[in-house]
Write an enzyme that holds these catalytic residues in place. Structure first.
Site, PDB file in Angstrom:
ATOM      1  N   PHE A  86       0.858  -1.185   0.000  1.00 18.69           N
ATOM      2  CA  PHE A  86       0.000   0.000   0.000  1.00 18.69           C
ATOM      3  C   PHE A  86       0.892   1.232   0.000  1.00 18.69           C
ATOM      4  O   PHE A  86       1.751   1.379   0.868  1.00 18.69           O
ATOM      5  CB  PHE A  86      -0.918   0.029   1.225  1.00 18.69           C
ATOM      6  CG  PHE A  86      -1.867   1.194   1.193  1.00 18.69           C
ATOM      7  CD1 PHE A  86      -3.033   1.147   0.436  1.00 18.69           C
ATOM      8  CD2 PHE A  86      -1.590   2.357   1.901  1.00 18.69           C
ATOM      9  CE1 PHE A  86      -3.902   2.235   0.382  1.00 18.69           C
ATOM     10  CE2 PHE A  86      -2.456   3.452   1.857  1.00 18.69           C
ATOM     11  CZ  PHE A  86      -3.611   3.391   1.098  1.00 18.69           C
TER      12      PHE A  86
ATOM     13  N   ASP B 134       9.288   2.449   1.967  1.00 23.17           N
ATOM     14  CA  ASP B 134       8.122   3.236   2.380  1.00 23.17           C
ATOM     15  C   ASP B 134       7.924   3.059   3.893  1.00 23.17           C
ATOM     16  O   ASP B 134       7.543   1.981   4.352  1.00 23.17           O
ATOM     17  CB  ASP B 134       6.889   2.765   1.591  1.00 23.17           C
ATOM     18  CG  ASP B 134       5.633   3.577   1.915  1.00 23.17           C
ATOM     19  OD1 ASP B 134       5.613   4.268   2.959  1.00 23.17           O
ATOM     20  OD2 ASP B 134       4.669   3.512   1.130  1.00 23.17           O
TER      21      ASP B 134
ATOM     22  N   LYS C 245       2.242  10.091   8.151  1.00 30.98           N
ATOM     23  CA  LYS C 245       1.508   9.696   9.367  1.00 30.98           C
ATOM     24  C   LYS C 245       2.079  10.246  10.686  1.00 30.98           C
ATOM     25  O   LYS C 245       1.680  11.313  11.122  1.00 30.98           O
ATOM     26  CB  LYS C 245       1.363   8.181   9.399  1.00 30.98           C
ATOM     27  CG  LYS C 245       0.462   7.663   8.248  1.00 30.98           C
ATOM     28  CD  LYS C 245      -0.031   6.244   8.449  1.00 30.98           C
ATOM     29  CE  LYS C 245      -1.154   5.889   7.493  1.00 30.98           C
ATOM     30  NZ  LYS C 245      -0.749   5.278   6.242  1.00 30.98           N
TER      31      LYS C 245
HETATM   32  C1  PLP Z   1      -1.017   5.410   4.802  1.00 33.90           C
HETATM   33  C2  PLP Z   1       0.065   4.999   3.884  1.00 33.90           C
HETATM   34  C3  PLP Z   1       0.336   5.698   2.699  1.00 33.90           C
HETATM   35  C4  PLP Z   1      -0.546   6.816   2.197  1.00 33.90           C
HETATM   36  O1  PLP Z   1      -0.625   7.880   3.073  1.00 33.90           O
HETATM   37  P1  PLP Z   1      -1.770   8.985   2.863  1.00 33.90           P
HETATM   38  O2  PLP Z   1      -1.383  10.061   3.848  1.00 33.90           O
HETATM   39  O3  PLP Z   1      -3.070   8.338   3.173  1.00 33.90           O
HETATM   40  O4  PLP Z   1      -1.690   9.443   1.463  1.00 33.90           O
HETATM   41  C5  PLP Z   1       1.427   5.309   1.945  1.00 33.90           C
HETATM   42  N1  PLP Z   1       2.213   4.284   2.320  1.00 33.90           N
HETATM   43  C6  PLP Z   1       1.975   3.587   3.446  1.00 33.90           C
HETATM   44  C7  PLP Z   1       2.898   2.468   3.834  1.00 33.90           C
HETATM   45  C8  PLP Z   1       0.889   3.899   4.262  1.00 33.90           C
HETATM   46  O5  PLP Z   1       0.632   3.172   5.358  1.00 33.90           O
END
Ligand code: PLP
Length: 387
Positions: free
Chosen positions: A128, A213, A242
């Site tokens: 994701f 990521d 986040k």
């Molecule tokens: C939440 C998340 C995203 C996307 O973040 P948003 O602020 O919702 O765009 C990307 N990569 C990972 C691993 C995530 O958990």
């Protein structure tokens, strides 16, 4: 009737306020919050240092354009680079923007060094990376991409954990491998240290870049500033978001000196990214997380949580299959329906959130106490008993 377009399936509850690890509904009910806005409220709700910071900054300056020097941004970038692998930072507002910036940096690097044909990114099933078009097709989750074609090109996906498929997927066109150090939405799937080391080696052998990521697992969540530090590897590019804003939208793309060469003035931009208000809060989050002993405490409390979760697993083997994760990024793989289990938790006044692979995620704030962990364990045990 709601006027909000129904892109979310929402629980029928609204919260009026939060304090530390607890949130209070508009009807005054108290909940133990082990969602933390999905790893966003890293210091819990309304942390006094963040409240003070936002109040003070809101009286000074909220926003100026990135065509001017922004001291709060300079300071946050400096602190992020001094405490990590990175040499430079690009500020954004969200995780998806940070992962897209990461892809742009990787491609531009190869363009800059005269290899523009090297522009493809290898990703993994279960990933994701956000909900913008490129991040969506990078992750290639069929449920998420359905109906949003045409497909954004440039990504080659291999099954998670399939070393042979990964080796085969590398071609002369590969620019980078992009992977979450711990898959969050995918079900708290941890990449073992030897695999991360192997990935770094593979990238070095083929002259390609490693993008990790850490939007969910970074910024102290696992008890190290970055989750990849547990493996002792150094990536080239790391998107974060986040937890770094503690509840205020902040995203960032961290890069090393080598890959930074292509990103000259005009190659990237963001209207809101890196504004004084967001940056002052990012700095305030770092004030706490970088404090001596803070991350060690996350490790300690995380281990305590893990041990107790494993005790519950041993006691209820028909309900719990596996305890996953590191530090305060925890997943419980269930043998029962996750939605039903979360409903029961909710009835017992505790909040958790779903992930793929029949996993529920528990992401308490990094400031959670052992006493609050004890309370969570009690509620999870009660939930298993009732189930
Ligand atoms: C939440 C998340 C995203 C996307 O973040 P948003 O602020 O919702 O765009 C990307 N990569 C990972 C691993 C995530 O958990």
């Amino acid at each position: 009737m709601s006027a909000i377009l129904g892109t979310y399936k929402r629980r029928n509850i609204a919260f009026a306020r939060g304090k530390g690890t607890y949130v209070y509904s508009t009807k005054g009910e108290k909940f133990l919050d082990f969602v933390s806005g999905i790893a966003v409220n890293s210091l819990g709700h309304c942390h006094p240092h963040l409240v003070k910071t936002i109040q003070a900054q809101s009286k000074k300056l909220w926003h100026v354009s990135n065509v001017f020097t922004i001291p709060e941004q300079e300071r946050l970038a400096k602190r992020l680079t001094e405490n990590t692998f990175a040499d430079y930072v690009i500020f954004q507002n969200s995780g998806a923007e940070a992962t897209e910036a990461s892809i742009k940096v990787a491609r531009k690097y190869f363009y800059e060094i005269g290899k523009p044909g090297r522009n493809r990114i290898i990703t993994f099933s279960g990933a994701f990376h956000g909900r913008t078009l490129a991040s969506l097709f990078a992750a290639n989750n069929k449920e998420h991409t359905l109906g949003f074609g045409p497909k954004v090109e440039g990504f080659d996906q291999v099954p998670f954990g399939d070393h042979e498929a990964l080796k085969k997927a590398i071609t002369k066109k590969t620019a980078a491998i992009m992977i979450e150090t711990i898959q969050g939405e995918g079900g708290i799937r941890v990449i073992p240290n030897y695999c991360l080391k192997g990935l770094r080696k593979l990238c070095d052998q083929h002259g390609i870049l490693l993008i990790l990521d850490e939007v969910q697992c970074g910024v102290g969540r696992t008890g190290k500033f970055f989750a990849f530090e547990w493996a002792g590897v150094e990536p080239d590019i790391v998107p974060i978001a986040k937890g770094i804003g503690g509840g205020f939208p902040v995203g960032a793309c961290l890069v090393n000196k080598k890959v930074a060469v292509g990103m000259k003035p005009g190659t990237h931009g963001s209207t809101f990214g890196g504004n004084p208000l967001a940056m002052s809060i990012g700095n305030a989050v770092l004030d706490i997380i970088l404090k001596k002993g803070f991350l060690e405490n996350v490790q300690k409390v995380g281990k305590y949580f893990e041990n107790h979760l494993n005790e519950i697993k041993d006691k209820y083997p028909d309900i719990i299959e596996e305890i996953r994760g590191i530090g305060l990024l925890r997943g419980i793989k269930l043998k029962v329906d996750t939605a039903k289990f979360l409903d029961h938790l909710f009835k017992n006044k505790m909040l958790g959130v779903k992930a793929s692979d029949n996993v529920i995620r528990l992401l308490p704030p990094l400031t959670v106490t052992k006493k609050e962990i004890d309370q969570a364990i009690k509620i999870i045990t009660k939930t298993c008993k009732e189930f």
